[in-house]
Enzyme design. Structure first.
Site, PDB file in Angstrom:
ATOM      1  N   ASN A   1       1.872  47.632  49.953  1.00 45.59           N
ATOM      2  CA  ASN A   1       2.589  47.946  49.074  1.00 45.59           C
ATOM      3  C   ASN A   1       4.181  48.398  49.629  1.00 45.59           C
ATOM      4  O   ASN A   1       5.364  48.155  49.123  1.00 45.59           O
ATOM      5  CB  ASN A   1       1.991  49.026  48.072  1.00 45.59           C
ATOM      6  CG  ASN A   1       1.917  50.315  48.731  1.00 45.59           C
ATOM      7  OD1 ASN A   1       1.555  50.285  49.821  1.00 45.59           O
ATOM      8  ND2 ASN A   1       1.660  51.482  48.050  1.00 45.59           N
TER       9      ASN A   1
ATOM     10  N   GLU B   1      -4.702  58.719  54.171  1.00 47.57           N
ATOM     11  CA  GLU B   1      -3.760  58.931  52.991  1.00 47.57           C
ATOM     12  C   GLU B   1      -4.046  57.852  52.020  1.00 47.57           C
ATOM     13  O   GLU B   1      -3.939  56.607  52.019  1.00 47.57           O
ATOM     14  CB  GLU B   1      -2.205  58.652  53.536  1.00 47.57           C
ATOM     15  CG  GLU B   1      -1.076  58.984  52.218  1.00 47.57           C
ATOM     16  CD  GLU B   1      -1.030  58.107  51.356  1.00 47.57           C
ATOM     17  OE1 GLU B   1      -1.274  57.964  50.364  1.00 47.57           O
ATOM     18  OE2 GLU B   1       0.042  57.283  51.754  1.00 47.57           O
TER      19      GLU B   1
ATOM     20  N   CYS C   1       1.118  54.695  45.596  1.00 47.12           N
ATOM     21  CA  CYS C   1       0.029  55.808  45.324  1.00 47.12           C
ATOM     22  C   CYS C   1       0.338  56.984  44.571  1.00 47.12           C
ATOM     23  O   CYS C   1      -0.414  57.703  44.110  1.00 47.12           O
ATOM     24  CB  CYS C   1      -0.591  55.756  46.826  1.00 47.12           C
ATOM     25  SG  CYS C   1       0.812  56.704  47.958  1.00 47.12           S
TER      26      CYS C   1
ATOM     27  N   GLU D   1       1.447  62.569  56.633  1.00 48.08           N
ATOM     28  CA  GLU D   1       2.463  61.497  57.510  1.00 48.08           C
ATOM     29  C   GLU D   1       3.932  61.916  57.147  1.00 48.08           C
ATOM     30  O   GLU D   1       4.722  61.054  57.201  1.00 48.08           O
ATOM     31  CB  GLU D   1       2.232  60.227  56.930  1.00 48.08           C
ATOM     32  CG  GLU D   1       0.679  59.653  57.158  1.00 48.08           C
ATOM     33  CD  GLU D   1       0.505  58.118  57.125  1.00 48.08           C
ATOM     34  OE1 GLU D   1       1.045  57.696  56.234  1.00 48.08           O
ATOM     35  OE2 GLU D   1      -0.452  57.823  57.859  1.00 48.08           O
TER      36      GLU D   1
END
Length: 475
Positions: A151, A249, A283, A457
């Site tokens: 994505n 994640e 997300c 991250e």
């Protein structure tokens, strides 16, 4: 022109000639773009061996020298952003402006990690007796196996690569087969910036086979994954079995809490952009809309109008705000959630259908009065679908928001400082956005809680997985 696709192992680009391949398509037109070479088991082993061999030298390179190289990568990324973005639009579907912005944002992450990597300090601990020296130092862990999603193919992968390389760890990256061009361009950036062979390696192929081989390798010491919760669970279990460090994640199902005292116009404008960004394939996309009863109808009407006004089309067309879903499987998954909700009594206020006769275009969709038992209230839609329900009290809002096992992002809209503070303290999410959205900056931690994963991250925490702590005591 769509670029030639390749593997990148030990400083060499390896094309598709004589290999198993996968066709890559434009999700807007279904036109074939190119052939992606798959890695075989021997390629995976070669990449791991190259990274392991490179580790001996790269870990000893001065942090300042590593920083300078990453600065060159960031400069090249900015210079090449238009061409990288165009190819990304072709194989990913997102509007060109969004694709170019992704590259530029990733370049900012590279710059930040380049500078922060200079300051991965240890410390001196005062000793209890004379003549004893106590040092705590931080050292790179070793080879990282990284898995990045389709994505945000450039941005997500670059976050992993920049942190690992700045910390002194070589990386073997398994990229997304659906949208590969941006990562081949990334390999070219590192190559042209002068990164030593083996410090960055890029693979494609059968995900389950490559992930198992990488994680089971005794030479791999770190696993970094961004993707769905089910796949994350499998990889975390495998990594745990082999005592590998991990950053996970994973998916979310972000709640949106809109209170009676919210600025409706501002909330609608922001949420319509966030909901349709990358066709909802994000997300942290807002998905579960809990709206207080006093403002519910006004918000629903305004939000439906805003979604209906979004221009959907090919990402290279002028003015397009939302492109297609990545493939037909994603379209069918999204549509199944819409149909299930409607069958259970949800009201369709806008969207809920395919746009056009080709490509994977799904209209921005708003479902109102969605029953709690509907699948869309429990399963991340990962598409341009918003599911809306009512609440009356602050306690009810918090209970609905925290009802699921996910905990990545959340959104709150209120003018009340008391309510904002209550939500900031009470929401079970790694990131809480109150009256705005600000999660993409490199200096901020980006991660979740509960089933949405662990580790970060972004921010200084992004180095934690790539550095070990060593205590040295000496008389």
């Amino acid at each position: 022109m769509y670029p030639e696709l390749s593997l990148y192992i030990a400083g060499r680009f390896i094309d598709a000639q004589g290999r198993r391949t996968q066709a890559v398509h434009d999700p807007a037109t279904l036109r074939p773009l190119g052939l992606l070479p798959w890695a075989e088991a021997e390629d995976v082993e070669a990449a791991v061996q190259a990274a392991h061999a490179a580790f001996a030298g790269w870990r000893r390179v001065s942090p300042l020298e590593r920083s300078d190289l990453l600065r060159r990568v960031a400069a090249l990324a900015r210079e090449r952003a238009p061409e990288i973005g165009r190819a990304m639009t072709l194989d990913n579907g997102k509007p060109l402006a969004d694709a170019v912005a992704e590259v530029l944002n990733a370049a900012e992450h590279v710059d930040w990690h380049a500078e922060e990597g200079r300051r991965v300090y240890g410390r001196v601990v005062p000793a209890r007796q004379p003549g004893v020296r106590q040092l705590v130092v931080r050292e790179p862990v070793g080879v990282c196996a990284a898995f990045s999603p389709w994505n945000f193919p450039f941005g997500q992968a670059m976050k992993k690569a920049a942190a690992a390389i700045a910390a002194g760890c070589p990386i073997v990256l398994k990229g997304p087969e659906e949208s590969p061009s941006a990562l081949v361009a990334m390999a070219r950036l590192f190559h042209d910036a002068g990164l030593p062979p083996g410090v960055f390696n890029l693979l494609w192929g059968v995900p389950a086979d490559i992930s198992r081989q990488l994680i089971e390798s005794p030479l791999v010491r770190v696993v970094s994954f961004t993707g769905s919760v089910p796949v994350g669970r499998q990889l975390a279990a495998l990594a745990g079995l082999h005592m590998k460090r991990m950053t996970m994640e994973l998916g979310g199902h972000a709640p949106v809490l809109v209170f009676d005292d919210a600025d409706v116009d501002a909330a609608v404008a922001l949420l319509a952009r966030l909901k349709t960004r990358n066709a909802g394939q994000v997300c942290v996309s807002p998905t579960r809309f809990h709206v207080q009863s006093g403002i519910h109808d006004r918000f629903a009407a305004a939000f439906a109008d805003a979604l209906a006004a979004v221009k959907v089309g090919h990402g290279l067309e002028d003015g397009v705000q939302m492109g297609p879903l990545i493939h037909e499987r994603r379209f069918q998954a999204v549509q199944a959630l819409v149909e299930d909700a409607r069958a259970m009594g949800a009201e369709l206020l806008t969207g809920g259908r395919r746009i056009g006769t080709h490509g994977h275009f799904h209209a921005p969709t708003l479902l109102a009065n969605v029953p709690r038992g509907a699948r869309v209230m429990h399963e991340e839609p990962f598409g341009p679908v918003a599911a809306m329900s009512r609440f009356d009290t602050v306690d009810e809002a918090l209970q609905q928001a925290n009802a699921l096992p996910f905990g990545l992002a959340s959104y709150v809209f209120t003018r009340s400082l008391q309510t904002a503070t209550r939500m900031g303290d009470g929401l079970e999410a790694g990131m809480v956005n109150i009256n705005h959205s600000g999660m993409a900056h490199p200096e901020l931690p980006f991660g979740g809680v509960k089933d949405s994963g662990f580790g970060s991250e972004g921010g200084t925490e992004s180095f934690d997985s790539f550095l070990s702590t060593k205590l040295i005591t000496q008389i």
